[in-house]
Scaffold this active site. Structure first.
Site, mmCIF file in Angstrom:
data_model
loop_
_atom_site.group_PDB
_atom_site.id
_atom_site.type_symbol
_atom_site.label_atom_id
_atom_site.label_comp_id
_atom_site.label_asym_id
_atom_site.label_seq_id
_atom_site.Cartn_x
_atom_site.Cartn_y
_atom_site.Cartn_z
ATOM 1 N N ASN A 55 27.617 8.641 0.284
ATOM 2 C CA ASN A 55 28.165 10.290 0.218
ATOM 3 C C ASN A 55 29.109 9.936 -1.092
ATOM 4 O O ASN A 55 30.688 11.036 -0.719
ATOM 5 C CB ASN A 55 28.852 10.291 1.345
ATOM 6 N N HIS A 77 29.134 10.680 12.058
ATOM 7 C CA HIS A 77 28.535 9.908 12.267
ATOM 8 C C HIS A 77 29.338 9.154 13.023
ATOM 9 O O HIS A 77 28.704 7.891 13.821
ATOM 10 C CB HIS A 77 29.409 9.221 10.860
#
Lengths: 325, 313
Positions: free
Chosen positions: A158, A239
């Site tokens: 990411n 997350h």
């Protein structure tokens, strides 16, 4: 017996949910929160940790940790988490006092003060504090029960195409954590991208009502918009909460053993977790660099039972809200 | 009609790529060049000639680079066997080897043709292609496009993060990806969808003539190695995917990406870092294959073998 944990974090939207889940679940005893520069500067993420505790009525020690990574200059994730590091919700000024110790010292003191094999570390930001604590007091490696990290990935990134933020920000610290002879479970992006705060989950949290429900929804609204813009996601991944969820209900996760190395020398791949699975079709080799990766000690989470994860989050919001009175 | 040069290291799947290119009427196979890869240059060149002999293919075959640009040659004996194409018996060549080096063959063929009419199809390490480009920089503008088998973005083969053709010569791969020509990449992520399952192998067995049986032998050996070495149910038949897309653009979907080759790195050297989201801040330089239409792919493959099996009238 609840599991004793220290959350090491950089709130951060999903970090805030991890804190709420840890504080709101009876299976977890949250011994303390340490902060680390990551999603934003150490001042901002520490203020955010205190603010989340204030809103949710969480009274645990909060210790400020490392302001910069071991080797790299600091970088932040303003594109995802905004200028404050926790843009979106209204965060009241906090009256809570910081623990006077550094994050790393708090980790060392807390682990050494408890029985061997009783404290788990949950690093959900860059691993700087954990690496510093290991070097301050090497005995914590044997003494800690387990380390459940949010970081890394094996099919995506990411920050760069292959690197995940927490590992990328401080690759040397991450490699120290993966190499240490303790039990590490890795919640990489491959897993956490399954832990989505979908409209269904948001509706269930909305139904709880009250300030904590509001906090969670405001968090997801903001980070949902940045994930939509940056990564074309329809719902934001939560997350960091995955690490806490795995300690509460390990059966909600499918895991596989692997050798994990952090690439420290690549031009394009620095900060990538190179994951060699013990048992994975297409990844068994008679030669190639996989020969150097046969230390299959890290447990990699690969699949999530989303319903059970969602139930945990809703349950924690309900319990914390009830405790506010 | 696509006019192509197939640059290969046969290799079981390379042999199938040769058969597809020679057997499909939409492809004009201008020549075959070989490169050290799955086996030594001597072995892969012999195998290229053998594949041509099986099917009566008479095109120039030129031998190329004997080693990667830097470092030692990697081979894939565990997958392709000691000969590089174990399984069927290898026949004597029908044609003599072209006297030119593969790099000279590529340059002369491309420069002799009209601009933008020749497509390069590298399905081995990219050594010949990079050498040709450095020797004749005008190639970058002159070739129509490059369609290669290599790399990976999420499924990996050679190491946890690399694919064989790129890992075997990362420097040459970096040259090819930075050349600025139209480039399509068929990575492992795609070719792992082209599995030679038993029902697929059986279809080749039904084709009259000897060639179908040879293909069956090739695929059975190839699959047995993938079962033993990679714990896969069947062999991924990588290389013909690149050729198939030139025949029928619907064989696989593509997505634009920026692909950079990691030439440094302790564990990631040879990785094709594939950026679909613009994270690297560099313009896209490749179309990356995503999803294979298996039925179309295997229909093209069996059709080519059937055409090559028909008696010449």
């Amino acid at each position: 017996m609840p599991q004793k944990i220290i959350i090491d974090c950089d709130p951060g939207h999903d970090d805030a949910i991890a804190i709420l889940l840890a504080a709101g679940n009876p299976e977890i005893e949250l011994l303390g929160i340490t902060t680390v520069a990551g999603n934003q500067t150490i001042e901002k993420v520490t203020r955010n940790a205190l603010a989340v505790c204030t809103v949710a009525g969480i009274r645990v020690p909060v210790a400020r940790g490392a302001a910069v990574p071991l080797v790299e200059p600091q970088m932040v994730a303003e594109d995802i988490h905004g200028d404050t590091g926790l843009d979106g919700p209204y965060l009241p000024p906090s009256q809570l006092e910081l623990d006077p110790r550094s994050g790393a010292q708090f980790i060392v003191d807390t682990v050494m003060a408890h029985e061997p094999g009783s404290v788990s570390l949950v690093p959900v930001g860059p691993f700087t504090n954990i690496a510093l604590a290991m070097r301050l007091e090497p005995r914590i490696v044997d003494r800690v029960k387990s380390v459940v990290v949010m970081g890394g990935a094996y099919t995506r990134g990411n920050v760069t195409p292959g690197a995940e933020f927490n590992v990328y920000v401080d690759p040397e610290a991450a490699e120290a954590v993966f190499r240490a002879p303790w039990e590490v479970t890795m919640m990489g992006l491959d897993l956490t991208h399954q832990a989505l705060a979908t409209a269904e989950l948001q509706d269930r949290v909305r139904a709880v009502g009250g300030p904590i429900s509001r906090l969670v929804l405001d968090i997801w609204e903001f980070v949902g918009s940045t994930y939509k813009r940056q990564y074309e996601f329809d719902a934001p991944p939560v997350h960091d909460a995955c690490c806490v969820a795995a300690l509460i209900d390990p059966d909600a996760f499918t895991t596989a053993l692997a050798d994990v190395r952090v690439e420290l020398r690549g031009e394009w791949t620095r900060g990538t977790t190179v994951v060699n699975f013990l048992d994975a079709p297409g990844m068994h080799h008679s030669n190639g660099s996989a020969l150097a990766q046969t230390d299959y000690r890290t447990r990699i989470a690969t699949a999530l039972d989303w319903e059970r994860f969602a139930d945990q989050v809703v349950d924690a919001v309900e319990r914390l809200t009830a405790a506010l009175g | 009609m696509e006019r192509i040069i197939l640059d290969c290291d046969p290799g079981h799947d390379d042999a199938l790529a040769i058969l597809l290119a020679a057997g499909n009427p939409e492809i004009e196979l201008l020549g075959i060049t070989t490169v050290a890869g799955n086996q030594t240059i001597e072995k892969v060149t012999r195998n290229a000639l053998a594949a041509c002999a099986w099917a009566g293919i008479r095109v120039p075959v030129a031998a190329g680079a004997t080693r990667p640009f830097l470092g030692e040659q990697l081979t894939a004996g565990e997958i392709h066997g000691a000969s590089g194409m174990d399984g069927p018996e290898l026949p004597e060549p029908l044609v003599d080897l072209d006297p030119r080096h593969a790099v000279a063959f590529i340059i002369e063929t491309v420069m002799a043709a009209e601009p933008k009419t020749v497509t390069l199809v590298p399905i081995g390490p990219l050594t010949n292609i990079a050498l040709a480009l450095r020797q004749e920089p005008r190639l970058a503008d002159r070739v129509k496009q490059v369609v290669l088998m290599g790399g990976a973005y999420a499924v990996h083969g050679r190491s946890p993060v690399t694919e064989f053709n790129i890992a075997a010569d990362p420097e040459s791969a970096a040259v090819v990806f930075e050349a600025g020509w139209p480039l399509t990449m068929a990575p492992l992520d795609l070719t792992y969808q082209a599995l030679a399952t038993d029902d697929v192998i059986a279809r080749f067995g039904e084709i009259p003539g000897h060639l179908g049986g040879i293909v069956v032998e090739l695929l059975e050996f190839f699959s047995s190695r993938y079962r033993a070495e990679r714990a896969l149910a069947a062999a991924p038949v990588h290389d013909p995917c690149a050729v198939a897309w030139l025949i029928d653009r619907d064989v696989f979907t593509t997505r634009p990406a920026t692909v950079v080759v990691e030439t440094a790195g302790t564990y990631a050297r040879g990785q094709t870092v594939t950026d679909f989201l613009g994270q690297l801040g560099r313009p896209a330089n490749a179309e990356v294959a995503i999803t294979l239409d298996r039925d179309r792919f295997w229909a093209l493959m069996t059709d080519a073998v059937a055409r090559l099996s028909r008696p010449v009238t």
